[in-house]
Design a protein around this motif. Sequence first.
Motif, PDB file in Angstrom:
ATOM      1  N   GLN A 208       0.880  -0.706  -0.275  1.00 27.74           N
ATOM      2  CA  GLN A 208      -0.324   0.218  -0.012  1.00 27.74           C
ATOM      3  C   GLN A 208       1.280   1.361   0.399  1.00 27.74           C
ATOM      4  O   GLN A 208       1.794   0.979   0.424  1.00 27.74           O
ATOM      5  CB  GLN A 208      -0.981  -0.125   1.390  1.00 27.74           C
ATOM      6  CG  GLN A 208      -1.456   0.774   1.574  1.00 27.74           C
ATOM      7  CD  GLN A 208      -3.083   0.980   2.669  1.00 27.74           C
ATOM      8  OE1 GLN A 208      -3.523   1.733   2.744  1.00 27.74           O
ATOM      9  NE2 GLN A 208      -2.587  -0.168   3.112  1.00 27.74           N
TER      10      GLN A 208
ATOM     11  N   MET B 293      -9.900   3.527   1.545  1.00 28.45           N
ATOM     12  CA  MET B 293     -10.183   4.479   0.916  1.00 28.45           C
ATOM     13  C   MET B 293     -10.254   4.707  -0.611  1.00 28.45           C
ATOM     14  O   MET B 293     -10.937   6.133  -0.880  1.00 28.45           O
ATOM     15  CB  MET B 293      -9.702   5.893   2.022  1.00 28.45           C
ATOM     16  CG  MET B 293      -8.105   6.644   1.733  1.00 28.45           C
ATOM     17  SD  MET B 293      -7.495   8.174   2.442  1.00 28.45           S
ATOM     18  CE  MET B 293      -9.222   8.963   2.516  1.00 28.45           C
TER      19      MET B 293
ATOM     20  N   HIS C 199      -6.628   9.653   4.593  1.00 31.95           N
ATOM     21  CA  HIS C 199      -5.900   8.654   4.864  1.00 31.95           C
ATOM     22  C   HIS C 199      -5.605   8.532   6.141  1.00 31.95           C
ATOM     23  O   HIS C 199      -5.082   8.680   7.713  1.00 31.95           O
ATOM     24  CB  HIS C 199      -4.989   8.327   4.255  1.00 31.95           C
ATOM     25  CG  HIS C 199      -4.360   6.944   4.420  1.00 31.95           C
ATOM     26  ND1 HIS C 199      -5.339   5.637   4.281  1.00 31.95           N
ATOM     27  CD2 HIS C 199      -3.235   6.400   4.527  1.00 31.95           C
ATOM     28  CE1 HIS C 199      -4.186   4.708   4.153  1.00 31.95           C
ATOM     29  NE2 HIS C 199      -2.987   5.075   4.724  1.00 31.95           N
ATOM     30  N   GLY C 200      -6.215   6.939   7.102  1.00 30.77           N
ATOM     31  CA  GLY C 200      -5.569   6.700   7.975  1.00 30.77           C
ATOM     32  C   GLY C 200      -6.908   7.299   9.378  1.00 30.77           C
ATOM     33  O   GLY C 200      -6.796   7.592  10.551  1.00 30.77           O
TER      34      GLY C 200
END
Length: 288
Positions: free
Chosen positions: A55, A127, A229-230
């Motif tokens: 990723q 996402m 993100h996250g």
Amino acid sequence: MLTGSLRPAPGTSPARALTIAGSDSGGGAGIQADLRTFHCCGVHGMSALTAVTVQNSVGVTGFHEVPVDTVVGQVEAVVTDIGVDAVKTGMLASAAIIRAVDETCGRLGIGRGGRVPLVVDPVAASMHGDSLLRENALDALRDLFALATLVTPNLDEVRLLTGIVVRDRAGLVEAAKAVHALGAEWVLIKAGHLVDDPDCVDVLHGVDADGEPVFVELPGPRFDTPHTHGGGDTLASAITSALARGAGVVDAVRFGKRYVVRAVGESYPLGSGVGPVTGFWRLTDDPV
Ligand SMILES: Nc1ncnc2c1ncn2[C@@H]1O[C@H](COP(=O)(O)OP(=O)(O)OP(=O)(O)O)[C@@H](O)[C@H]1O
Ligand SMILES: Cc1ncc(COP(=O)(O)O)c(N)n1
């Protein structure tokens, strides 16, 4: 409200939290985000790795599951020796891993009916829309909810789990009721994907000691940034940290929301795609 020093007094140990989740090689989500958040919330972080994802800021090109016995072994190893005050699950990757985590947590007193609160973030996709869950794993994920102190689905996960498409704030309440009916003690519906709403008002739903339904709105601003993100991992692990430090669910969720608002507000660009939230915003410079 959590008070007190984030560092343990000399000779004492901090609260302990365990994440059962996948690795994000880009460092924005998964166990990397969870451990970062645990540490910045003054909690000793431990991990049971479920999968290795390939990723970066552009997406996930593949993942490789950890053998079920090794997932279970990691949980047993840390819980039976070090002990744990709260547990969070993230990417569980497959039905076999979900069922093994369900059985292991139940056996070790983690989750409903046990001593240790369990936060289940029902991660199904990144996402970018890349799958993080094998096909045919949804039934096992729904079954795990019966053990959860709190589940924290985003709107895509609400649709996958219940078929409900949320279009507005009223829809968040309907989604909370439908997900709660799947068996968790508390449900937090995250509103990040409700992009037409100028604010991000998450909704927490559970039942009080008298059996009366409780709905709590968690208001927050919506920042105009692509770099989120996250965010879901950071929110759930901040909540888990607060639970580990002894907070009740409503206070822990309020703490988590405050934590993630700051993290999204200070998110940063990284790579050529989507950057992460700043899970370490609490760090301060040490003047030397
Ligand atoms: N642009 C934004 N500005 C402020 N808060 C946000 C924004 N986007 C998401 N949030 C908040 O961040 C938290 C995570 O929400 P979201 O719905 O994005 O979850 P998620 O999709 O699981 O996150 P992730 O991107 O990590 O998978 C929620 O508290 C949500 O309200
Ligand atoms: C290992 C792992 N766990 C969770 C997520 C979800 O995070 P996001 O929705 O921000 O991609 C992810 N991308 N990778």
